[in-house]
Design a protein around this motif. Structure first.
Motif, PDB file in Angstrom:
ATOM      1  N   TYR A   1       0.826  -1.206   0.000  1.00 49.89           N
ATOM      2  CA  TYR A   1       0.000   0.000   0.000  1.00 49.89           C
ATOM      3  C   TYR A   1       0.864   1.261   0.000  1.00 49.89           C
ATOM      4  O   TYR A   1       0.524   2.256  -0.649  1.00 49.89           O
ATOM      5  CB  TYR A   1      -0.936   0.016   1.208  1.00 49.89           C
ATOM      6  CG  TYR A   1      -2.093  -0.930   1.075  1.00 49.89           C
ATOM      7  CD1 TYR A   1      -3.072  -0.728   0.106  1.00 49.89           C
ATOM      8  CD2 TYR A   1      -2.215  -2.033   1.911  1.00 49.89           C
ATOM      9  CE1 TYR A   1      -4.133  -1.596  -0.026  1.00 49.89           C
ATOM     10  CE2 TYR A   1      -3.275  -2.908   1.795  1.00 49.89           C
ATOM     11  CZ  TYR A   1      -4.235  -2.680   0.820  1.00 49.89           C
ATOM     12  OH  TYR A   1      -5.284  -3.542   0.684  1.00 49.89           O
ATOM     13  N   LEU A   2       1.988   1.222   0.703  1.00 49.70           N
ATOM     14  CA  LEU A   2       2.895   2.370   0.724  1.00 49.70           C
ATOM     15  C   LEU A   2       3.466   2.632  -0.675  1.00 49.70           C
ATOM     16  O   LEU A   2       3.539   3.786  -1.118  1.00 49.70           O
ATOM     17  CB  LEU A   2       4.027   2.129   1.718  1.00 49.70           C
ATOM     18  CG  LEU A   2       5.062   3.239   1.849  1.00 49.70           C
ATOM     19  CD1 LEU A   2       4.422   4.503   2.411  1.00 49.70           C
ATOM     20  CD2 LEU A   2       6.212   2.782   2.721  1.00 49.70           C
ATOM     21  N   LEU A   3       3.849   1.574  -1.377  1.00 51.64           N
ATOM     22  CA  LEU A   3       4.377   1.742  -2.735  1.00 51.64           C
ATOM     23  C   LEU A   3       3.318   2.284  -3.689  1.00 51.64           C
ATOM     24  O   LEU A   3       3.612   3.138  -4.534  1.00 51.64           O
ATOM     25  CB  LEU A   3       4.929   0.410  -3.251  1.00 51.64           C
ATOM     26  CG  LEU A   3       6.238  -0.058  -2.629  1.00 51.64           C
ATOM     27  CD1 LEU A   3       6.549  -1.479  -3.060  1.00 51.64           C
ATOM     28  CD2 LEU A   3       7.376   0.866  -3.002  1.00 51.64           C
ATOM     29  N   VAL A   4       2.091   1.814  -3.552  1.00 48.36           N
ATOM     30  CA  VAL A   4       1.005   2.322  -4.403  1.00 48.36           C
ATOM     31  C   VAL A   4       0.745   3.792  -4.091  1.00 48.36           C
ATOM     32  O   VAL A   4       0.525   4.605  -4.999  1.00 48.36           O
ATOM     33  CB  VAL A   4      -0.269   1.466  -4.218  1.00 48.36           C
ATOM     34  CG1 VAL A   4      -1.461   2.115  -4.874  1.00 48.36           C
ATOM     35  CG2 VAL A   4      -0.048   0.074  -4.772  1.00 48.36           C
ATOM     36  N   LEU A   5       0.779   4.170  -2.818  1.00 46.00           N
ATOM     37  CA  LEU A   5       0.592   5.573  -2.433  1.00 46.00           C
ATOM     38  C   LEU A   5       1.693   6.451  -3.022  1.00 46.00           C
ATOM     39  O   LEU A   5       1.408   7.524  -3.578  1.00 46.00           O
ATOM     40  CB  LEU A   5       0.561   5.702  -0.908  1.00 46.00           C
ATOM     41  CG  LEU A   5       0.449   7.117  -0.365  1.00 46.00           C
ATOM     42  CD1 LEU A   5      -0.934   7.688  -0.661  1.00 46.00           C
ATOM     43  CD2 LEU A   5       0.737   7.136   1.120  1.00 46.00           C
ATOM     44  N   LEU A   6       2.929   6.004  -2.924  1.00 45.25           N
ATOM     45  CA  LEU A   6       4.046   6.775  -3.485  1.00 45.25           C
ATOM     46  C   LEU A   6       3.927   6.894  -4.998  1.00 45.25           C
ATOM     47  O   LEU A   6       4.205   7.960  -5.564  1.00 45.25           O
ATOM     48  CB  LEU A   6       5.380   6.124  -3.107  1.00 45.25           C
ATOM     49  CG  LEU A   6       5.786   6.234  -1.649  1.00 45.25           C
ATOM     50  CD1 LEU A   6       7.035   5.405  -1.383  1.00 45.25           C
ATOM     51  CD2 LEU A   6       6.024   7.678  -1.262  1.00 45.25           C
ATOM     52  N   ALA A   7       3.522   5.818  -5.665  1.00 45.37           N
ATOM     53  CA  ALA A   7       3.351   5.867  -7.118  1.00 45.37           C
ATOM     54  C   ALA A   7       2.258   6.859  -7.496  1.00 45.37           C
ATOM     55  O   ALA A   7       2.406   7.627  -8.452  1.00 45.37           O
ATOM     56  CB  ALA A   7       3.017   4.475  -7.653  1.00 45.37           C
ATOM     57  N   THR A   8       1.163   6.864  -6.741  1.00 44.45           N
ATOM     58  CA  THR A   8       0.067   7.787  -7.025  1.00 44.45           C
ATOM     59  C   THR A   8       0.504   9.234  -6.866  1.00 44.45           C
ATOM     60  O   THR A   8       0.199  10.092  -7.710  1.00 44.45           O
ATOM     61  CB  THR A   8      -1.127   7.490  -6.096  1.00 44.45           C
ATOM     62  OG1 THR A   8      -1.508   6.123  -6.255  1.00 44.45           O
ATOM     63  CG2 THR A   8      -2.295   8.391  -6.402  1.00 44.45           C
ATOM     64  N   ILE A   9       1.222   9.513  -5.803  1.00 50.91           N
ATOM     65  CA  ILE A   9       1.708  10.877  -5.563  1.00 50.91           C
ATOM     66  C   ILE A   9       2.667  11.299  -6.671  1.00 50.91           C
ATOM     67  O   ILE A   9       2.598  12.427  -7.177  1.00 50.91           O
ATOM     68  CB  ILE A   9       2.369  10.977  -4.174  1.00 50.91           C
ATOM     69  CG1 ILE A   9       1.311  10.829  -3.078  1.00 50.91           C
ATOM     70  CG2 ILE A   9       3.140  12.279  -4.015  1.00 50.91           C
ATOM     71  CD1 ILE A   9       1.874  10.660  -1.690  1.00 50.91           C
ATOM     72  N   ASP A  10       3.566  10.396  -7.074  1.00 56.96           N
ATOM     73  CA  ASP A  10       4.528  10.734  -8.122  1.00 56.96           C
ATOM     74  C   ASP A  10       3.850  10.946  -9.471  1.00 56.96           C
ATOM     75  O   ASP A  10       4.211  11.860 -10.213  1.00 56.96           O
ATOM     76  CB  ASP A  10       5.596   9.652  -8.244  1.00 56.96           C
ATOM     77  CG  ASP A  10       6.625   9.737  -7.137  1.00 56.96           C
ATOM     78  OD1 ASP A  10       6.778  10.840  -6.574  1.00 56.96           O
ATOM     79  OD2 ASP A  10       7.275   8.724  -6.847  1.00 56.96           O
ATOM     80  N   PHE A  11       2.867  10.096  -9.815  1.00 56.18           N
ATOM     81  CA  PHE A  11       2.132  10.308 -11.067  1.00 56.18           C
ATOM     82  C   PHE A  11       1.413  11.651 -11.053  1.00 56.18           C
ATOM     83  O   PHE A  11       1.425  12.387 -12.043  1.00 56.18           O
ATOM     84  CB  PHE A  11       1.123   9.187 -11.323  1.00 56.18           C
ATOM     85  CG  PHE A  11       1.723   7.971 -11.969  1.00 56.18           C
ATOM     86  CD1 PHE A  11       2.422   8.067 -13.152  1.00 56.18           C
ATOM     87  CD2 PHE A  11       1.567   6.728 -11.391  1.00 56.18           C
ATOM     88  CE1 PHE A  11       2.966   6.950 -13.759  1.00 56.18           C
ATOM     89  CE2 PHE A  11       2.107   5.604 -11.986  1.00 56.18           C
ATOM     90  CZ  PHE A  11       2.808   5.710 -13.165  1.00 56.18           C
ATOM     91  N   GLY A  12       0.787  11.977  -9.937  1.00 50.84           N
ATOM     92  CA  GLY A  12       0.073  13.251  -9.837  1.00 50.84           C
ATOM     93  C   GLY A  12       1.016  14.433  -9.982  1.00 50.84           C
ATOM     94  O   GLY A  12       0.725  15.395 -10.706  1.00 50.84           O
ATOM     95  N   ALA A  13       2.153  14.372  -9.300  1.00 49.48           N
ATOM     96  CA  ALA A  13       3.126  15.462  -9.391  1.00 49.48           C
ATOM     97  C   ALA A  13       3.713  15.557 -10.794  1.00 49.48           C
ATOM     98  O   ALA A  13       3.924  16.664 -11.311  1.00 49.48           O
ATOM     99  CB  ALA A  13       4.239  15.251  -8.365  1.00 49.48           C
ATOM    100  N   GLY A  14       3.965  14.414 -11.426  1.00 58.77           N
ATOM    101  CA  GLY A  14       4.519  14.423 -12.776  1.00 58.77           C
ATOM    102  C   GLY A  14       3.560  15.019 -13.784  1.00 58.77           C
ATOM    103  O   GLY A  14       3.957  15.820 -14.634  1.00 58.77           O
TER     104      GLY A  14
END
Length: 68
Positions: free
Chosen positions: A37-50
């Motif tokens: 879940y932590l990895l999915v959260l980080l991926a979501t934040i990075d996609f949004g920022a990108g």
């Protein structure tokens, strides 16, 4: 020298892809746990920022060309 928003956006999107890959690997090996879940959260934040940084680049470029 500062990095352009376009380059920064691509770096964030790359990190999002990387975290998504690691999350998929983790779920396949160990199932859904805290780390997955932590990895999915980080991926979501990075996609949004990108996406936000890439859009910001094109918006500012459009405004700059319009004012010229």
């Amino acid at each position: 020298m500062r990095a352009s928003p376009l380059f920064t956006g691509f770096v964030y999107i790359f990190l999002g892809i990387l975290f998504t890959f690691f999350a998929i690997q983790n779920v396949n090996q160990q199932g859904w746990g805290f780390f997955s879940y932590l990895l999915v959260l980080l991926a979501t934040i990075d996609f949004g920022a990108g996406i936000r940084m890439t859009a910001f680049h094109f918006i500012t470029k459009k405004k700059k060309n319009k004012s010229d």
